[in-house]
Each structure stands twice: as C-alpha cells, then as structure tokens.
Design an enzyme around this catalytic site. Structure first.
Site, PDB file in Angstrom:
ATOM      1  N   ASN A  75       0.837  -1.205   0.000  1.00  0.00           N
ATOM      2  CA  ASN A  75       0.000   0.000   0.000  1.00  0.00           C
ATOM      3  C   ASN A  75       0.859   1.237   0.000  1.00  0.00           C
ATOM      4  O   ASN A  75       1.951   1.268   0.551  1.00  0.00           O
ATOM      5  CB  ASN A  75      -0.974  -0.016   1.189  1.00  0.00           C
ATOM      6  CG  ASN A  75      -0.428   0.699   2.407  1.00  0.00           C
ATOM      7  OD1 ASN A  75      -0.504   1.934   2.508  1.00  0.00           O
ATOM      8  ND2 ASN A  75       0.153  -0.053   3.335  1.00  0.00           N
TER       9      ASN A  75
ATOM     10  N   PHE B  69      -1.816   8.161   4.254  1.00  0.00           N
ATOM     11  CA  PHE B  69      -2.683   8.693   5.317  1.00  0.00           C
ATOM     12  C   PHE B  69      -3.934   9.421   4.814  1.00  0.00           C
ATOM     13  O   PHE B  69      -4.210  10.554   5.236  1.00  0.00           O
ATOM     14  CB  PHE B  69      -1.939   9.669   6.240  1.00  0.00           C
ATOM     15  CG  PHE B  69      -0.728   9.139   6.951  1.00  0.00           C
ATOM     16  CD1 PHE B  69      -0.531   7.788   7.166  1.00  0.00           C
ATOM     17  CD2 PHE B  69       0.228  10.025   7.447  1.00  0.00           C
ATOM     18  CE1 PHE B  69       0.600   7.316   7.851  1.00  0.00           C
ATOM     19  CE2 PHE B  69       1.346   9.573   8.132  1.00  0.00           C
ATOM     20  CZ  PHE B  69       1.539   8.219   8.318  1.00  0.00           C
TER      21      PHE B  69
ATOM     22  N   SER C 170       5.758   5.324   8.507  1.00  0.00           N
ATOM     23  CA  SER C 170       5.106   5.020   7.232  1.00  0.00           C
ATOM     24  C   SER C 170       6.054   5.379   6.098  1.00  0.00           C
ATOM     25  O   SER C 170       6.636   6.463   6.085  1.00  0.00           O
ATOM     26  CB  SER C 170       3.816   5.821   7.079  1.00  0.00           C
ATOM     27  OG  SER C 170       3.393   5.714   5.733  1.00  0.00           O
TER      28      SER C 170
ATOM     29  N   ASN D 291       5.065   6.038   3.180  1.00  0.00           N
ATOM     30  CA  ASN D 291       4.261   6.690   2.143  1.00  0.00           C
ATOM     31  C   ASN D 291       4.060   8.183   2.330  1.00  0.00           C
ATOM     32  O   ASN D 291       3.321   8.799   1.581  1.00  0.00           O
ATOM     33  CB  ASN D 291       2.906   5.987   2.047  1.00  0.00           C
ATOM     34  CG  ASN D 291       3.067   4.514   1.742  1.00  0.00           C
ATOM     35  OD1 ASN D 291       3.852   4.150   0.868  1.00  0.00           O
ATOM     36  ND2 ASN D 291       2.380   3.667   2.483  1.00  0.00           N
ATOM     37  N   THR D 292       4.672   8.763   3.357  1.00  0.00           N
ATOM     38  CA  THR D 292       4.669  10.220   3.516  1.00  0.00           C
ATOM     39  C   THR D 292       6.118  10.649   3.429  1.00  0.00           C
ATOM     40  O   THR D 292       6.951  10.197   4.216  1.00  0.00           O
ATOM     41  CB  THR D 292       4.050  10.628   4.876  1.00  0.00           C
ATOM     42  OG1 THR D 292       2.675  10.252   4.876  1.00  0.00           O
ATOM     43  CG2 THR D 292       4.165  12.126   5.110  1.00  0.00           C
TER      44      THR D 292
ATOM     45  N   LYS E 298       5.812   4.019  16.862  1.00  0.00           N
ATOM     46  CA  LYS E 298       5.764   2.884  15.929  1.00  0.00           C
ATOM     47  C   LYS E 298       6.936   2.968  14.953  1.00  0.00           C
ATOM     48  O   LYS E 298       7.121   3.992  14.289  1.00  0.00           O
ATOM     49  CB  LYS E 298       4.433   2.885  15.170  1.00  0.00           C
ATOM     50  CG  LYS E 298       4.270   1.683  14.233  1.00  0.00           C
ATOM     51  CD  LYS E 298       2.841   1.513  13.797  1.00  0.00           C
ATOM     52  CE  LYS E 298       2.669   0.390  12.808  1.00  0.00           C
ATOM     53  NZ  LYS E 298       1.286   0.194  12.403  1.00  0.00           N
TER      54      LYS E 298
ATOM     55  N   ASN F 267       6.046  -1.331  11.225  1.00  0.00           N
ATOM     56  CA  ASN F 267       5.231  -0.852  10.104  1.00  0.00           C
ATOM     57  C   ASN F 267       5.574  -1.686   8.851  1.00  0.00           C
ATOM     58  O   ASN F 267       6.252  -2.703   8.961  1.00  0.00           O
ATOM     59  CB  ASN F 267       5.523   0.646   9.886  1.00  0.00           C
ATOM     60  CG  ASN F 267       4.285   1.397   9.433  1.00  0.00           C
ATOM     61  OD1 ASN F 267       3.578   0.940   8.520  1.00  0.00           O
ATOM     62  ND2 ASN F 267       4.009   2.522  10.046  1.00  0.00           N
TER      63      ASN F 267
HETATM   64  C1  LIG Z   1      -3.660  -1.012   3.592  1.00  0.00           C
HETATM   65  C2  LIG Z   1      -2.818  -0.724   4.815  1.00  0.00           C
HETATM   66  C3  LIG Z   1      -2.882   0.521   5.423  1.00  0.00           C
HETATM   67  C4  LIG Z   1      -2.105   0.800   6.552  1.00  0.00           C
HETATM   68  N1  LIG Z   1      -2.208   2.026   7.147  1.00  0.00           N
HETATM   69  C5  LIG Z   1      -1.477   2.277   8.265  1.00  0.00           C
HETATM   70  C6  LIG Z   1      -1.607   3.530   8.935  1.00  0.00           C
HETATM   71  O1  LIG Z   1      -2.393   4.390   8.554  1.00  0.00           O
HETATM   72  N2  LIG Z   1      -0.829   3.746  10.027  1.00  0.00           N
HETATM   73  C7  LIG Z   1       0.057   2.795  10.508  1.00  0.00           C
HETATM   74  O2  LIG Z   1       0.728   3.040  11.518  1.00  0.00           O
HETATM   75  N3  LIG Z   1       0.167   1.594   9.900  1.00  0.00           N
HETATM   76  C8  LIG Z   1      -0.566   1.326   8.811  1.00  0.00           C
HETATM   77  N4  LIG Z   1      -0.444   0.107   8.197  1.00  0.00           N
HETATM   78  C9  LIG Z   1       0.546  -0.864   8.724  1.00  0.00           C
HETATM   79  C10 LIG Z   1      -0.077  -1.869   9.680  1.00  0.00           C
HETATM   80  O3  LIG Z   1      -0.611  -1.241  10.826  1.00  0.00           O
HETATM   81  C11 LIG Z   1       0.989  -2.913  10.123  1.00  0.00           C
HETATM   82  O4  LIG Z   1       1.994  -2.244  10.860  1.00  0.00           O
HETATM   83  C12 LIG Z   1       1.638  -3.621   8.931  1.00  0.00           C
HETATM   84  O5  LIG Z   1       0.705  -3.831   7.903  1.00  0.00           O
HETATM   85  C13 LIG Z   1       2.239  -4.965   9.331  1.00  0.00           C
HETATM   86  O6  LIG Z   1       1.261  -5.833   9.851  1.00  0.00           O
HETATM   87  P1  LIG Z   1       0.481  -6.947   8.965  1.00  0.00           P
HETATM   88  O7  LIG Z   1       1.540  -7.717   8.218  1.00  0.00           O
HETATM   89  O8  LIG Z   1      -0.275  -7.771   9.961  1.00  0.00           O
HETATM   90  O9  LIG Z   1      -0.400  -6.194   8.047  1.00  0.00           O
HETATM   91  C14 LIG Z   1      -1.220  -0.198   7.077  1.00  0.00           C
HETATM   92  C15 LIG Z   1      -1.169  -1.461   6.447  1.00  0.00           C
HETATM   93  C16 LIG Z   1      -1.960  -1.728   5.359  1.00  0.00           C
HETATM   94  C17 LIG Z   1      -1.879  -3.104   4.726  1.00  0.00           C
END
Ligand SMILES: Cc1cc2nc3c(=O)[nH]c(=O)nc-3n(C[C@H](O)[C@H](O)[C@H](O)COP(=O)(O)O)c2cc1C
Length: 355
Positions: free
Chosen positions: A110, A114, A174, A176-177, A216, A245
């Site tokens: 992704n 945000f 993140s 992405n920012t 985080k 993350n």
């Molecule tokens: C579509 C998507 C959007 C996410 N948005 C955020 C976010 O806004 N803020 C954040 O701290 N992490 C965000 N994450 C990261 C997740 O909170 C997590 O740290 C990461 O995906 C690893 O865990 P997982 O493998 O169980 O998904 C996002 C992940 C995905 C897949």
C-alpha cells in the site's frame, strides 16, 4: 463463510473491497450478527501501560483509519484496537489505485499516504463509542506540512485525541509520507518525543490522567539505527514501542505480479523481519518496556513466535484480509489457552487511565 465473502471481495479493487468490508462489519454489528464484545473466547486480562487488555490480540492501525468501525471490530473479540493514522487536518492521500494484493505471497503493498478525515472527526466518533476495551489512536503529520514543522502537527493531533484515546501511537514509520521515516533518527526523534512528552504533561495536568505514548517503528532501520532509536526511547522513558510498520524490502515477493509497486509491503513476507526487529528491541529496551509486535501474523503459530521474540501484545492487519474474522478467534483462543496454563485468573475488569 469468509471464503465466499473473500472471493467476492478479491474480485474488486482492494480499497473498494475494504470500504465494503467496513460497511458490512458496521451493518453486521447493528444487526447483532457479530455478537457482544468479547464473546469470542473467555479472556485472560493483561495489565500493561496502566491499561487492562482483555487479551493480547489487537487490530493494527490503518484498518479503521477514521474510527468508523470501532464497536464492530471490538465485537470480533479483539483485546484492543488502534485507529488512525489521523492527521490534524483531513487529507486525500495518494492517488488511487494505492493498495495491491499479492495473494500468492499472502501480502499487500500500500501507498495510501494517510487518507483520513482528520483528528476532530475521528475524535467525535471515539467519544460516542460503546466498545469498552482499549482503543489506541495513531497520529501522523499532514503531507503538506514540511518536515521541519512536523512536531507542531503531532502535538496538535495529540491534543485533539487526548481525552478519547487509551494510548497514542506516534507514527514515524510510514514509507508513504515523504521524509517521515527520517523522524526515527536519534537527532530528529529526541526533540519530537520531548515536545510530545511536554505536551502530554500539560494535558495530564489539565484533564487529570496520563495517556501512554508509544512510538511505531519501521522494519527497515539498520541494526545501528535501531539501537540508537531504542536508546532515545529508553532515555526518555516512553511508555512503549510498536514494531513494525510496512517494509520497502521486496526480497520475499520478487517476480510476483504487482511486487514492484511503490509502497509498503505487509503480510507473510514481512513476518521474519518484524520478529527479528522485536527480538532486537527487546534486547535494547530491557525486559520491562511494553512492546507490541506486528507484521505478517496469520496463525497462532506466528503469534507464538512473536511472543517468544519478546512482544507483550500483538496486532494484525493483512492476515485479516486473507483469513477474515476466524483469525481473530484462532489467535484469541490460542492466547487464552497458552496463558491459562501459566496464570489462572478471573474475568477481566476493563480499566482505563481515563475515568
Ligand atoms: C492497507 C494498509 C494501510 C495501513 N495504514 C497504516 C496507517 O495508517 N498507520 C500505521 O501506523 N500503519 C498502517 N499500516 C501498517 C499496519 O498497521 C501494520 O503495521 C503492517 O501492515 C504490518 O502488519 P500486517 O503484516 O499484519 O499487516 C497499514 C497497512 C496496510 C496493509
């Protein structure tokens, strides 16, 4: 049941499928189909950061960015939820499409950036929530805010959510920012966290309770960067750390369709790295610093590995996309079974730092 829903959802563009999932969860909850909160399994509460978690399984940030689905997600049996990332002002995020599934790797890429309705809109929803479990709020900076002014954004977001958050997560990881992850480096991290701790002290004096602050981190920090970051976190006595993350690393998905899309990779290929980071952090931070492990957990065995690496609590996101609510039931039941042997206790009493 989820297998059928999943084949319909996977036929849609990923973000549209997510929107429908949230709407379906809200409707299911309104109709009483998801059951009352916590009914999925008996609970073994955990005390951490002055909070009582009904179990050790949480929803990771990003799934319910705007806190529109808190009661429904709570009804699935999670021990805690984390909403956000929320920024001071609403923003669109990056152009769509910006979420891609990689089913053969059980992964997602992704680059959302945000998108969110802003802290005030989410705070209003959080004040109305019925879910009695722990709900953290993850905060970030607006994309339009220059990095040098990031602190003001984080402080504004903290102030806006303080009274409705059980803990606040400072998201500096993140991918992405633009430039955000630079904030993890010691010389930038220290003043940011000091400003947030000072703002928190003022808020605590004003409202009468202290909300835990956690940070985080990214899985892509080099070993020496991670050690330096952990040192700052320890020196400032932050309340906890969430790791990790999403990653920029593509070694686990090379050659797969969409593997080269820019953005952060989550899901199964992240797990090994996330576990290694949690393990290293446990060493750097000592035995007592609360540590929440997240990254690629999609079974009870994965969860056990993350706990063995040193996590006190875990969170899931991508595993839910591939396995649905059954994953929550499996993880909560396994958590209960593993800890029942260790410490038999009575039913959980929800407790918050806020009254
Ligand atoms: C579509 C998507 C959007 C996410 N948005 C955020 C976010 O806004 N803020 C954040 O701290 N992490 C965000 N994450 C990261 C997740 O909170 C997590 O740290 C990461 O995906 C690893 O865990 P997982 O493998 O169980 O998904 C996002 C992940 C995905 C897949």
């Amino acid at each position: 049941m989820y297998a059928l829903a999943r084949s319909l959802l996977f036929a849609l563009e990923a973000e549209r499928a997510h929107g429908l999932t949230l709407a379906g969860l809200r409707a299911g909850h309104r109709l009483g189909l998801l059951g009352p909160a916590g009914a999925a399994a008996p609970a073994q509460p955990v005390e951490l950061m002055g909070l009582t978690f009904a179990n050790r399984i949480g929803l990771a940030a990003g799934f319910d960015k705007n806190a529109t689905c808190v009661d429904a997600m709570g009804a699935l049996g999670f021990g805690f939820l984390e909403v956000g990332t929320l920024t001071p002002r609403s923003q669109e995020g990056n152009p769509r499409p910006r979420v891609f599934r990689l089913p053969r790797a059980r992964a997602v890429i992704n680059r959302m950036g945000f998108p969110n309705e802003g802290v005030e809109a989410a705070a209003a929803r959080l004040r109305r929530r019925r879910y009695a479990g722990v709900c953290g709020v993850n905060i970030g900076k607006n994309a339009a805010t220059p990095l040098e002014q990031a602190t003001a954004d984080y402080v504004a977001a903290l102030q806006a959510v303080y009274e409705c958050a059980d803990y606040v997560t400072v998201n500096i990881s993140s991918p992405n920012t633009q430039g955000l992850r630079q904030l993890q480096q010691g010389e930038q991290l220290r003043p940011l966290l000091q400003a947030l701790l000072a703002a928190r002290a003022d808020l605590a004096a004003r409202v009468g309770w202290t909300v835990p602050l956690v940070v985080k981190l990214s899985p892509d920090l080099a070993a020496d960067e991670l050690a330096a970051t952990a040192q700052v976190i320890r020196e400032l006595s932050l309340d906890g750390v969430i790791a990790t993350n999403t990653t920029l690393d593509r070694s686990g998905v090379r050659g797969l369709p969409d593997a080269d899309r820019p953005g952060g990779l989550s899901g199964a290929p992240l797990r090994e790295r996330a576990v290694a980071v949690v393990h290293a952090l446990r060493t750097h931070l000592g035995p007592d610093m609360p540590l929440i492990g997240v990254g690629g957990i999609s079974s009870a065995a994965d969860a056990a590995t993350m706990f063995a690496a040193g996590a006190d609590l875990i969170q899931v996101y991508t595993g839910l996309i591939y396995r649905g609510p059954a994953l929550v039931r499996e993880l909560v039941a396994a958590d209960y079974a593993s800890r029942r042997q260790a410490t038999p206790q009575g039913p959980p009493q929800a407790r918050h730092n806020r009254p």
